[in-house]
Design a protein around this motif. Sequence first.
Motif: not given
Length: 372
Positions: A309-338
């Motif tokens: 928590m709270n390292w959201f991954l982009n495994t297989d590009g499922k979360r953000w199709p436009s981003a690399p699969a290796t990208a990740f984010a710290h994310s919270g409601n709002g949305t607040n995104l790093v």
Amino acid sequence: MAAQDAFRIGRLLKQAIDFAVAGETKAPRDLVMNHYQTFGREPFGYAIGPIRERGDPTGIIIHKGFIVAEWGEPLRVDMTHSVTKSLLSSVVGIAVERGMIRSVDDAVREYVAPIQLYAPPSTTNKSDRLTTPDLLFPFESPHNRTITWDNLLRQTSDWEGTLWGKPDWADRPDENPAQWTTRPRNTPGTVYKYNDVRTNVLALAALNVWRRPLPQVLKETIMDPIGASSSWRWFGYENSWVVLDGSLMQSVTGGGHWGGGMYINAYDMARFGYLSLRRGKWNDRQLLSEQWIDQARTPTRPEPIYGYMNWFLNTDGKRWPSAPATAFAHSGNGTNLVYVDQEHDLVAVVRWIDGEAIDGFLKRLLAAIDHG
């Protein structure tokens, strides 16, 4: 770089920013009202931590170590909701690195002594508290005894109980109320469930390990070394006070689900994102070990797009199709995104953007960076 190319990059970057601003969340800026339209409708959903109105859509883009764009109110101290969880897990990580927690595979119960809750002197009949326990034992049930630090970090603990007046089943409750208190427990590590009661259990356990308020620990070990401002605050709940080593301490929250959590400006969020980008190193200091960063980015077996928590991954590009699969984010409601993208040497803080607009923003942002 030719002036024409620079102009094109600037135009593409502006398109990304304009898209983020136009994609502002549809939720009201009055976050108290927003709370009672969302989480506040859950059982026991009333707020017990501070909530304030939010600001304008805001963001910062850091490319190759330099701020290349910013918009909105980057100095405004706003709730960052569950981005707080990444700061909480980092404090746990430092405890592991220092040997205060021997292994994330240890049972948490081994580290948590009986907890004395702070109880103000009663102004009513003292016999009313006759059946109220003096101490809290959050890991004593047969199920909770088996929970490890790794289970809590990955949201796979299925911890059972009530903390700070919030039963575990009251957070994002099952559609069938008959199962709220009767369903069988899942073996820790086998089922993922995003749950803020259990996040707050992790915060309380970490407080017992550090024996110091976690905001002080975070300030000393991470925020001061990365040059963060003095304006951030990490809040708990009005009833999350304990007596530890003879001192009154507030156990903080892992988000703003019932109020509280980290209040922080976008610059400080970007600094933490940059620490993540550089694998825990800031200048010549390794604040978080590379081993911890690798663990935080390791997919959780029941939920491969979630690490610690709270390292959201982009495994297989499922979360953000436009981003690399290796990208990740710290994310919270709002949305607040790093958003953190090592392939592009990029950190982007985006605040108050609709979740459905995030991939469109990233698509435009990466188009601008790729033309750089």
